[in-house]
Design a protein around this motif. Sequence first.
Motif, PDB file in Angstrom:
ATOM      1  N   MET A 193       0.848  -1.179   0.000  1.00 34.77           N
ATOM      2  CA  MET A 193       0.000   0.000   0.000  1.00 34.77           C
ATOM      3  C   MET A 193       0.891   1.239   0.000  1.00 34.77           C
ATOM      4  O   MET A 193       1.878   1.314   0.717  1.00 34.77           O
ATOM      5  CB  MET A 193      -0.913  -0.005   1.218  1.00 34.77           C
ATOM      6  N   ARG A 194       0.498   2.176  -0.821  1.00 34.71           N
ATOM      7  CA  ARG A 194       1.266   3.417  -0.895  1.00 34.71           C
ATOM      8  C   ARG A 194       1.033   4.261   0.344  1.00 34.71           C
ATOM      9  O   ARG A 194      -0.064   4.348   0.863  1.00 34.71           O
ATOM     10  CB  ARG A 194       0.856   4.216  -2.124  1.00 34.71           C
ATOM     11  N   GLN A 195       2.081   4.883   0.805  1.00 31.96           N
ATOM     12  CA  GLN A 195       2.005   5.753   1.975  1.00 31.96           C
ATOM     13  C   GLN A 195       1.512   7.131   1.547  1.00 31.96           C
ATOM     14  O   GLN A 195       1.880   7.626   0.477  1.00 31.96           O
ATOM     15  CB  GLN A 195       3.385   5.894   2.628  1.00 31.96           C
ATOM     16  N   PRO A 196       0.682   7.774   2.362  1.00 34.38           N
ATOM     17  CA  PRO A 196       0.217   9.122   2.022  1.00 34.38           C
ATOM     18  C   PRO A 196       1.390  10.101   1.942  1.00 34.38           C
ATOM     19  O   PRO A 196       2.301  10.064   2.764  1.00 34.38           O
ATOM     20  CB  PRO A 196      -0.703   9.488   3.188  1.00 34.38           C
ATOM     21  N   GLY A 197       1.370  10.927   0.923  1.00 37.56           N
ATOM     22  CA  GLY A 197       2.401  11.940   0.770  1.00 37.56           C
ATOM     23  C   GLY A 197       3.664  11.456   0.080  1.00 37.56           C
ATOM     24  O   GLY A 197       4.576  12.227  -0.167  1.00 37.56           O
ATOM     25  N   VAL A 198       3.740  10.172  -0.232  1.00 42.89           N
ATOM     26  CA  VAL A 198       4.918   9.619  -0.905  1.00 42.89           C
ATOM     27  C   VAL A 198       4.583   9.434  -2.376  1.00 42.89           C
ATOM     28  O   VAL A 198       3.563   8.856  -2.716  1.00 42.89           O
ATOM     29  CB  VAL A 198       5.333   8.261  -0.284  1.00 42.89           C
ATOM     30  N   THR A 199       5.439   9.937  -3.246  1.00 42.16           N
ATOM     31  CA  THR A 199       5.207   9.777  -4.675  1.00 42.16           C
ATOM     32  C   THR A 199       6.145   8.704  -5.213  1.00 42.16           C
ATOM     33  O   THR A 199       7.343   8.701  -4.915  1.00 42.16           O
ATOM     34  CB  THR A 199       5.450  11.088  -5.433  1.00 42.16           C
ATOM     35  N   LEU A 200       5.594   7.804  -5.973  1.00 42.07           N
ATOM     36  CA  LEU A 200       6.366   6.747  -6.606  1.00 42.07           C
ATOM     37  C   LEU A 200       6.351   6.973  -8.104  1.00 42.07           C
ATOM     38  O   LEU A 200       5.356   7.405  -8.660  1.00 42.07           O
ATOM     39  CB  LEU A 200       5.764   5.381  -6.285  1.00 42.07           C
ATOM     40  N   GLU A 201       7.464   6.649  -8.724  1.00 46.62           N
ATOM     41  CA  GLU A 201       7.557   6.776 -10.167  1.00 46.62           C
ATOM     42  C   GLU A 201       8.076   5.466 -10.728  1.00 46.62           C
ATOM     43  O   GLU A 201       8.937   4.819 -10.134  1.00 46.62           O
ATOM     44  CB  GLU A 201       8.494   7.916 -10.552  1.00 46.62           C
ATOM     45  N   GLU A 202       7.542   5.091 -11.867  1.00 46.93           N
ATOM     46  CA  GLU A 202       7.919   3.832 -12.496  1.00 46.93           C
ATOM     47  C   GLU A 202       9.428   3.756 -12.729  1.00 46.93           C
ATOM     48  O   GLU A 202      10.063   2.756 -12.399  1.00 46.93           O
ATOM     49  CB  GLU A 202       7.169   3.682 -13.822  1.00 46.93           C
ATOM     50  N   ALA A 203      10.016   4.806 -13.259  1.00 50.90           N
ATOM     51  CA  ALA A 203      11.447   4.799 -13.567  1.00 50.90           C
ATOM     52  C   ALA A 203      12.297   4.637 -12.310  1.00 50.90           C
ATOM     53  O   ALA A 203      13.311   3.923 -12.323  1.00 50.90           O
ATOM     54  CB  ALA A 203      11.826   6.079 -14.295  1.00 50.90           C
ATOM     55  N   LYS A 204      11.888   5.259 -11.217  1.00 50.34           N
ATOM     56  CA  LYS A 204      12.655   5.151  -9.974  1.00 50.34           C
ATOM     57  C   LYS A 204      12.624   3.730  -9.420  1.00 50.34           C
ATOM     58  O   LYS A 204      13.622   3.238  -8.912  1.00 50.34           O
ATOM     59  CB  LYS A 204      12.131   6.133  -8.933  1.00 50.34           C
ATOM     60  N   VAL A 205      11.475   3.087  -9.509  1.00 50.56           N
ATOM     61  CA  VAL A 205      11.365   1.708  -9.026  1.00 50.56           C
ATOM     62  C   VAL A 205      12.252   0.785  -9.853  1.00 50.56           C
ATOM     63  O   VAL A 205      13.001  -0.027  -9.324  1.00 50.56           O
ATOM     64  CB  VAL A 205       9.892   1.231  -9.059  1.00 50.56           C
ATOM     65  N   ILE A 206      12.198   0.931 -11.171  1.00 49.20           N
ATOM     66  CA  ILE A 206      13.012   0.087 -12.054  1.00 49.20           C
ATOM     67  C   ILE A 206      14.491   0.357 -11.833  1.00 49.20           C
ATOM     68  O   ILE A 206      15.302  -0.569 -11.760  1.00 49.20           O
ATOM     69  CB  ILE A 206      12.595   0.286 -13.520  1.00 49.20           C
ATOM     70  N   ASN A 207      14.871   1.621 -11.695  1.00 50.77           N
ATOM     71  CA  ASN A 207      16.275   1.952 -11.440  1.00 50.77           C
ATOM     72  C   ASN A 207      16.754   1.400 -10.102  1.00 50.77           C
ATOM     73  O   ASN A 207      17.902   0.985  -9.963  1.00 50.77           O
ATOM     74  CB  ASN A 207      16.495   3.463 -11.482  1.00 50.77           C
ATOM     75  N   HIS A 208      15.890   1.389  -9.107  1.00 45.92           N
ATOM     76  CA  HIS A 208      16.245   0.853  -7.795  1.00 45.92           C
ATOM     77  C   HIS A 208      16.551  -0.646  -7.878  1.00 45.92           C
ATOM     78  O   HIS A 208      17.432  -1.143  -7.175  1.00 45.92           O
ATOM     79  CB  HIS A 208      15.117   1.108  -6.794  1.00 45.92           C
ATOM     80  N   LEU A 209      15.846  -1.349  -8.746  1.00 47.54           N
ATOM     81  CA  LEU A 209      16.048  -2.786  -8.888  1.00 47.54           C
ATOM     82  C   LEU A 209      17.265  -3.135  -9.734  1.00 47.54           C
ATOM     83  O   LEU A 209      17.766  -4.254  -9.670  1.00 47.54           O
ATOM     84  CB  LEU A 209      14.805  -3.435  -9.497  1.00 47.54           C
ATOM     85  N   ASP A 210      17.747  -2.171 -10.517  1.00 47.37           N
ATOM     86  CA  ASP A 210      18.916  -2.407 -11.360  1.00 47.37           C
ATOM     87  C   ASP A 210      20.132  -2.676 -10.482  1.00 47.37           C
ATOM     88  O   ASP A 210      20.445  -1.915  -9.577  1.00 47.37           O
ATOM     89  CB  ASP A 210      19.174  -1.194 -12.261  1.00 47.37           C
ATOM     90  N   GLY A 211      20.795  -3.778 -10.731  1.00 44.73           N
ATOM     91  CA  GLY A 211      21.948  -4.147  -9.924  1.00 44.73           C
ATOM     92  C   GLY A 211      21.580  -5.017  -8.733  1.00 44.73           C
ATOM     93  O   GLY A 211      22.429  -5.656  -8.128  1.00 44.73           O
ATOM     94  N   ARG A 212      20.297  -5.042  -8.367  1.00 43.82           N
ATOM     95  CA  ARG A 212      19.841  -5.889  -7.264  1.00 43.82           C
ATOM     96  C   ARG A 212      19.233  -7.187  -7.781  1.00 43.82           C
ATOM     97  O   ARG A 212      19.217  -8.179  -7.067  1.00 43.82           O
ATOM     98  CB  ARG A 212      18.796  -5.151  -6.418  1.00 43.82           C
ATOM     99  N   LEU A 213      18.698  -7.128  -8.991  1.00 48.20           N
ATOM    100  CA  LEU A 213      18.109  -8.301  -9.618  1.00 48.20           C
ATOM    101  C   LEU A 213      18.791  -8.543 -10.954  1.00 48.20           C
ATOM    102  O   LEU A 213      19.239  -7.597 -11.606  1.00 48.20           O
ATOM    103  CB  LEU A 213      16.616  -8.091  -9.886  1.00 48.20           C
ATOM    104  N   ALA A 214      18.840  -9.795 -11.364  1.00 46.96           N
ATOM    105  CA  ALA A 214      19.349 -10.103 -12.691  1.00 46.96           C
ATOM    106  C   ALA A 214      18.446  -9.431 -13.724  1.00 46.96           C
ATOM    107  O   ALA A 214      17.253  -9.225 -13.490  1.00 46.96           O
ATOM    108  CB  ALA A 214      19.358 -11.617 -12.905  1.00 46.96           C
ATOM    109  N   LYS A 215      19.003  -9.083 -14.876  1.00 45.16           N
ATOM    110  CA  LYS A 215      18.244  -8.355 -15.895  1.00 45.16           C
ATOM    111  C   LYS A 215      16.967  -9.080 -16.290  1.00 45.16           C
ATOM    112  O   LYS A 215      15.940  -8.471 -16.494  1.00 45.16           O
ATOM    113  CB  LYS A 215      19.099  -8.122 -17.146  1.00 45.16           C
TER     114      LYS A 215
END
Length: 60
Positions: free
Chosen positions: A1-23
């Motif tokens: 569940m998204r927290q109130p006042g927090v904005t999420l962006e698709e690109a930021k989520v994907i960039n966060h996973l880069d290097g943490r998960l195999a391609k």
Amino acid sequence: MRQPGVTLEEAKVINHLDGRLAKYKQPKRVFFVDELPRNTMGKVQKNELRKQFNDTYQAT
């Protein structure tokens, strides 16, 4: 569940996973929904999700 006042962006989520998960495990797209379709037992209805996002990867 998204927290109130927090904005999420698709690109930021994907960039966060880069290097943490195999391609091949990294998502191509990220969708933010308020709730997932569930049956009476509380299980996520994957077929309903497929119907909802059916045209996402269709060739144009």
